[in-house]
Design an enzyme around this catalytic site. Structure first.
Site, short mmCIF file in Angstrom:
data_model
loop_
_atom_site.label_atom_id
_atom_site.label_comp_id
_atom_site.label_asym_id
_atom_site.label_seq_id
_atom_site.Cartn_x
_atom_site.Cartn_y
_atom_site.Cartn_z
N HIS A 82 0.82 -1.22 0.00
CA HIS A 82 0.00 0.00 0.00
C HIS A 82 0.85 1.27 0.00
CE1 HIS A 82 0.21 0.03 4.54
NE2 HIS A 82 0.19 1.33 4.33
N ASP A 135 0.00 -7.61 1.66
CA ASP A 135 0.48 -6.23 1.63
C ASP A 135 2.01 -6.15 1.64
OD1 ASP A 135 0.53 -3.48 1.68
OD2 ASP A 135 -0.18 -3.29 3.76
N SER A 232 4.27 2.14 8.22
CA SER A 232 3.97 1.05 7.29
C SER A 232 5.18 0.61 6.50
CB SER A 232 2.89 1.48 6.30
OG SER A 232 1.65 1.36 6.88
N GLY A 233 5.26 -0.69 6.29
CA GLY A 233 6.37 -1.25 5.54
C GLY A 233 7.58 -1.57 6.39
N1 ARG Z 1 -1.31 1.99 7.34
C1 ARG Z 1 -0.38 2.66 8.17
C2 ARG Z 1 0.72 3.27 7.33
O1 ARG Z 1 0.53 3.37 6.13
C3 ARG Z 1 0.14 1.76 9.26
C4 ARG Z 1 -0.89 1.59 10.29
C5 ARG Z 1 -0.51 0.64 11.36
N2 ARG Z 1 -1.49 0.80 12.39
C6 ARG Z 1 -1.48 0.19 13.54
N3 ARG Z 1 -2.39 0.49 14.40
N4 ARG Z 1 -0.54 -0.70 13.83
O2 ARG Z 1 1.69 3.82 7.81
#
Ligand code: ARG
Length: 284
Positions: A82, A135, A232-233
């Site tokens: 993503h 993902d 993320s990642g």
């Molecule tokens: N989707 C988020 C990002 O793009 C990461 C979210 C992780 N959330 C969590 N509550 N662990 O950075």
């Protein structure tokens, strides 16, 4: 709007709206002052943790950081699929010309460490933005990093996936759940949680659906310690091996909504089965 937080990162105004909307929508948003539950760490001590950067999209101030990544081989970085979405990068990944991987930079306000161009990106074609399954994406670097920067991957059946196992997350993401992006790299201790916890928390909604075959549930049963937007990642590490990539969750640090991570053993299985990205050469 709550689903694609990284989208909000791309648009400061949308981000502000998110920060306001979450407390209104959820009765008990994270009151935790530090979502990452965190403490500062040095990039040199976590050489596998890298920042993904696009100054064109995210501005110069924090070196253009918008996601995390993990070095798994001198020229290979894993990140979340993503993070490579067109609405994040503003273009398909192969045309996002200023996409870079930053290593060795604890403080994003400095120019320490190295910035390395991405030679090739491979986004898992099976990534499902509805459930968030699969993902992950593979970035091939234009120049190699030292082998010592790479972390080993947990394969199928790895003992580190046992619920209760201590794990650590690292990243430059939001430390509050309300859009407070730090300058410096942080880490937090979490635990691998039982799949049943995430299955109960995420039976399927606009946020995603927890699927234990391709996801790992981790966090802190009392809440507080968690990854958040901008992480993320990045890595979830247990017993010295990479077991997950930061993927999604509802809010951040809420006890009833643990963090969901891409299951690395499933990445190993997928890539090992011959869907090795073109040009990446070898399976990480
Ligand atoms: N989707 C988020 C990002 O793009 C990461 C979210 C992780 N959330 C969590 N509550 N662990 O950075």
């Amino acid at each position: 709007m709550r689903r694609r937080f990284v989208r909000a990162l791309a648009r400061p105004l949308a981000l502000a709206a998110t920060a306001v909307a979450i407390p209104l929508l959820s009765a008990a948003p994270a009151a935790s002052d530090v979502v990452l539950g965190g403490y500062p760490v040095e990039a040199a001590q976590n050489p596998w943790t890298v920042a993904l950067s696009s100054r064109d999209r995210f501005g110069r101030m924090r070196s253009g950081q918008f996601c995390g990544g993990v070095v798994v081989d001198p020229t290979t970085v894993l990140t979340a699929a993503h993070c490579m979405a067109e609405d994040v990068l503003g273009a398909p990944p192969d045309r996002a010309r200023d996409l870079k991987v930053i290593t060795g930079r604890t403080d994003l306000y400095t120019d320490e460490g190295r910035e390395i161009a991405v030679r090739e990106t491979w986004v898992n074609p099976a990534y499902d933005s509805g459930t968030n399954a699969g993902d992950f994406a593979v970035l091939t670097l234009a120049e190699p990093l030292p082998r010592t920067s790479a972390i080993g991957l947990a394969g199928p059946g790895d003992a580190a996936y046992r619920p209760g196992t201590e794990a650590v997350i690292t990243g430059w993401g939001d430390t509050t759940g309300f859009g407070a992006y730090p300058r410096r790299l942080r880490a937090a201790h979490v635990h691998v949680l039982a799949d049943a916890l995430c299955e109960r928390a995420y039976p399927g909604s606009a946020d995603g659906k927890y699927l234990s075959a391709s996801m790992v549930c981790a966090g802190d049963e009392r809440g507080g310690r968690d990854a958040c937007q901008g992480d993320s990642g990045g890595p979830l590490i247990a017993q010295g091996r990479l077991i997950g990539l930061v993927s999604w969750g509802s809010g951040c640090g809420r006890p009833e909504s643990p963090g969901v991570y891409t299951r690395v053993s499933e990445i190993v299985r997928t890539l090992g089965r011959g869907r090795t990205p073109q040009g990446a050469g070898k399976t990480p």
